[in-house]
Design a protein around this motif. Structure first.
Motif, PDB file in Angstrom:
ATOM      1  N   LEU A 176       0.832  -0.874   0.181  1.00  0.00           N
ATOM      2  CA  LEU A 176       0.090  -0.216  -0.131  1.00  0.00           C
ATOM      3  C   LEU A 176       1.059   1.479   0.219  1.00  0.00           C
ATOM      4  O   LEU A 176       0.410   2.206  -0.827  1.00  0.00           O
ATOM      5  CB  LEU A 176      -1.023  -0.417   1.257  1.00  0.00           C
ATOM      6  N   ALA A 177       1.897   1.039   0.541  1.00  0.00           N
ATOM      7  CA  ALA A 177       2.386   2.534   0.788  1.00  0.00           C
ATOM      8  C   ALA A 177       3.170   2.707  -0.426  1.00  0.00           C
ATOM      9  O   ALA A 177       3.930   3.708  -1.128  1.00  0.00           O
ATOM     10  CB  ALA A 177       3.595   2.238   1.894  1.00  0.00           C
ATOM     11  N   GLN A 178       4.375   1.677  -1.679  1.00  0.00           N
ATOM     12  CA  GLN A 178       3.877   1.998  -2.725  1.00  0.00           C
ATOM     13  C   GLN A 178       3.582   2.048  -3.561  1.00  0.00           C
ATOM     14  O   GLN A 178       3.800   2.973  -4.103  1.00  0.00           O
ATOM     15  CB  GLN A 178       4.676   0.561  -3.216  1.00  0.00           C
ATOM     16  N   ALA A 179       2.220   1.844  -3.608  1.00  0.00           N
ATOM     17  CA  ALA A 179       1.045   2.612  -4.748  1.00  0.00           C
ATOM     18  C   ALA A 179       0.888   3.853  -3.759  1.00  0.00           C
ATOM     19  O   ALA A 179       1.176   5.109  -4.317  1.00  0.00           O
ATOM     20  CB  ALA A 179      -0.195   2.049  -3.290  1.00  0.00           C
ATOM     21  N   GLU A 180       0.846   3.861  -2.459  1.00  0.00           N
ATOM     22  CA  GLU A 180       0.687   5.824  -2.178  1.00  0.00           C
ATOM     23  C   GLU A 180       1.908   6.796  -2.732  1.00  0.00           C
ATOM     24  O   GLU A 180       1.191   7.625  -3.278  1.00  0.00           O
ATOM     25  CB  GLU A 180       0.427   5.759  -0.627  1.00  0.00           C
ATOM     26  N   GLU A 181       2.844   6.236  -2.869  1.00  0.00           N
ATOM     27  CA  GLU A 181       4.534   6.486  -3.343  1.00  0.00           C
ATOM     28  C   GLU A 181       4.173   7.507  -4.655  1.00  0.00           C
ATOM     29  O   GLU A 181       4.285   7.901  -5.251  1.00  0.00           O
ATOM     30  CB  GLU A 181       5.729   5.903  -2.845  1.00  0.00           C
ATOM     31  N   ARG A 182       3.471   6.052  -5.444  1.00  0.00           N
ATOM     32  CA  ARG A 182       3.406   5.857  -6.800  1.00  0.00           C
ATOM     33  C   ARG A 182       2.324   6.845  -7.398  1.00  0.00           C
ATOM     34  O   ARG A 182       2.538   6.962  -8.501  1.00  0.00           O
ATOM     35  CB  ARG A 182       3.105   4.344  -7.364  1.00  0.00           C
ATOM     36  N   LEU A 183       1.383   6.680  -6.377  1.00  0.00           N
ATOM     37  CA  LEU A 183      -0.148   7.863  -7.152  1.00  0.00           C
ATOM     38  C   LEU A 183       1.151   8.759  -6.679  1.00  0.00           C
ATOM     39  O   LEU A 183      -0.357   9.875  -7.274  1.00  0.00           O
ATOM     40  CB  LEU A 183      -0.451   7.514  -6.048  1.00  0.00           C
ATOM     41  N   ARG A 184       1.525   9.359  -5.955  1.00  0.00           N
ATOM     42  CA  ARG A 184       1.539  10.830  -5.766  1.00  0.00           C
ATOM     43  C   ARG A 184       1.817  11.703  -6.795  1.00  0.00           C
ATOM     44  O   ARG A 184       1.033  12.381  -7.372  1.00  0.00           O
ATOM     45  CB  ARG A 184       2.576  11.113  -4.417  1.00  0.00           C
ATOM     46  N   PRO A 185       2.605  11.352  -7.787  1.00  0.00           N
ATOM     47  CA  PRO A 185       2.380  12.609  -9.125  1.00  0.00           C
ATOM     48  C   PRO A 185       1.121  12.906 -10.116  1.00  0.00           C
ATOM     49  O   PRO A 185       0.745  13.848 -10.752  1.00  0.00           O
ATOM     50  CB  PRO A 185       3.493  11.529  -9.541  1.00  0.00           C
ATOM     51  N   TYR A 186       0.570  11.389 -10.012  1.00  0.00           N
ATOM     52  CA  TYR A 186      -1.176  11.894 -10.260  1.00  0.00           C
ATOM     53  C   TYR A 186      -1.715  12.638  -9.803  1.00  0.00           C
ATOM     54  O   TYR A 186      -2.568  13.011 -10.704  1.00  0.00           O
ATOM     55  CB  TYR A 186      -1.160  10.604 -11.028  1.00  0.00           C
TER      56      TYR A 186
END
Length: 523
Positions: A176-186
């Motif tokens: 979940l933490a990885q998904a959060e990090e990758r979603l931020r730029p979007y």
């Protein structure tokens, strides 16, 4: 009295026939129409907002999709009802005016349009019946014979939300933490997302559902991520969807089916409101009762705005005439008392001209828009004339006007410029607007403690009594408070009148400590 009326007429025509006032009279209704049209345009052109769901459980994305679809169809159903109300021929529909608000004696049973398609309450049960009867295409075919000529078909509204596929890099996240990090730029619009129509657009929000999400107290919570904190429609939708999903799981554990849950969820309690002060057959509340209840509040705020507006006219007019020495010319023909009376009458007429014009405009609109059935404006106008509200409004308008106009006149008489008046205007403005925060309490509880306290404060009596007019306050309280207000007004007129007459010809404005001496000195 002839001199008084000449002064009053001069004051009246100076403002009512000015370009600014005429422009205001024209611009105000146009502004209302433009504002309404702009709000509709904004709503119609609001872009569809894209969101993604990162669901580690793999169980809840479909529930969110179902809720998005349900909300969209309910919105379309409300749009369909509005379409029929505007475009149906006269006499086809029952005289229900606002959806969800009952009208005494009205029923759509009399409409030739079949029940699921005729305007009615917006509910899941009606939506289900609407879809089972053929949906919007069947509704259009059923309603077509009863529409006015040359009316275009109903257009489905633009969807508010669409769920799009997760970007590739986010979908490959292992935590979940990885998904959060990758979603931020979007979410921060540093990267675009591929929308369902193939175009590249912005990501409005992301919903993250962790592994182990459930109704258990220790279970991790679902997460809603969005940069837009003011538009919480999607947040509410997702919350409702996940809550429904958890309830369905709980129902399944009890051995009930999904259909049973849907059937139970669609139950809407029949509920009517009544007034205890009427006979049983007339006790049910309708739209007219609700308008009559809201009318005193609307009149109170109009009273406040007009009193403040005409008070400022008196102030600036008096200061301008003092600084330009016009007052000396006027006082060579009339006494200071006659000048004061003329100003009071003339500006009061200006204050009454604005609501009179709006009332005439409302009457015209009600005649044009009535078309044989009642409409919202016609009900409001009818309520105004069939109740004592209009008389109460005029009486308390003059009382409030006298109280505050005398204060503004006195301030104008002791000031050579607006800068001089500022030292007095601060406390006066505080007095004028002090009851505003409490008015909502008076509206919600018109016979409560706050309402009674404001009623017995003379400068707020007009506002409090107007706000309570539809709630049948104790007569002794209204009579007593009004008598106190009139006594206060007479005393105020006496003292402020002395200040005006004694200071109006003074070359230099008196000091603050000298004002009391002027109030006690006979002119």
């Amino acid at each position: 009295m002839r001199q008084v009326f000449l002064i009053a007429w001069r004051e009246y025509k100076q403002y009512v026939f000015s370009r600014g006032f005429l422009l205001f009279i024209v611009m105000f209704p146009l502004g209302l129409v433009a504002f309404t049209a702009a709000m509709g345009l904004i709503e119609r052109t609001k872009p569809t907002r894209a969101f993604v769901v990162y669901d580690q459980t793999g169980a809840y994305a479909d529930d969110i999709d179902r809720e998005v679809e349900r909300r969209y169809l309910l919105e379309a159903l409300a749009g369909w009802d509005a379409y029929l109300r505007v475009n149906a021929r006269e006499g086809v529909l029952a005289d229900e005016i606002l959806p969800g608000l009952p009208v005494g004696g009205a029923s759509d049973d009399s409409s030739p349009i079949p029940s699921p398609f005729a305007p009615d309450e917006i509910s899941d049960a009606r939506l289900r019946a609407f879809q089972e009867a053929g949906g919007f295409d069947a509704a259009q075919a059923a309603a077509r014979p009863f529409l006015k000529s040359n009316i275009a078909n109903f257009t489905m509204p633009r969807p508010q939300f669409e769920r799009i596929d997760l970007p590739t890099d986010v979908s490959e996240s292992e935590t979940l933490a990885q998904a959060e990090e990758r979603l931020r730029p979007y979410l921060l619009e540093q990267k675009g997302v591929r929308l369902n129509d193939g175009e590249v657009g912005k990501l409005f929000a992301a919903i993250l559902i962790p592994e182990g999400f459930s109704a258990a107290p220790e279970a991790p919570a679902a997460q809603y991520w969005s940069r837009n904190l003011t538009d919480n429609a999607l947040e509410s939708l997702v919350d409702n969807a996940l809550e429904t999903a958890l309830k369905r799981e709980a129902v399944a554990e009890l051995g009930l089916s999904q259909a049973a849950l849907d059937e139970v969820s669609a139950i809407a309690a029949p509920f009517d409101s009544f007034r205890p002060d009427r006979e049983a057959e007339e006790a049910q509340l309708g739209i007219q009762d609700r308008i009559e209840t809201a009318m005193p509040a609307a009149l109170t705020y109009m009273l406040l705005v007009i009193i403040f507006g005409v008070g400022n006219l008196l102030l600036t007019n008096t200061i301008e005439e003092r600084s330009n020495k016009i007052v000396e010319i006027l006082l060579s023909s009339v006494t200071a008392g006659q000048l004061m009376m003329g100003k009071l009458i003339g500006i009061a007429a200006v204050g009454l001209t604005m609501p009179a014009i709006f009332l005439i405009g409302g009457l015209g609109a009600s005649f044009i828009g009535a078309s044989g059935d009642e409409n919202f404006i016609a009900i409001a106008i009818g309520s105004l004339f069939s109740s004592p509200l209009l008389l109460i409004y005029f009486f308390y308008f003059f009382c409030a006007y006298l109280i505050f106009a005398m204060i503004f006149l006195a301030i104008g008489a002791v000031s050579n410029s607006l800068q001089d008046a500022q030292s007095y205007m601060g406390p006066v403005m505080l007095l004028v607007f002090a009851p505003l925060p409490f008015m909502i309490m008076v509206f919600q509880n018109p016979n409560g403690f706050i309402a009674s306290v404001l009623t017995w404060i003379p400068i707020y009596t007009p506002y409090a009594v107007m706000m309570r007019a539809a709630a049948d306050p104790p007569l002794w309280e209204i009579v007593g408070a009004t008598a106190l207000m009139l006594a206060f007004a007479l005393v105020l007129i006496r003292f402020m009148g002395r200040i005006f007459r004694n200071a109006i010809l003074q070359a230099s404005p008196p000091k603050m400590r000298e004002v009391w001496r002027l109030a006690r000195k006979q002119a």
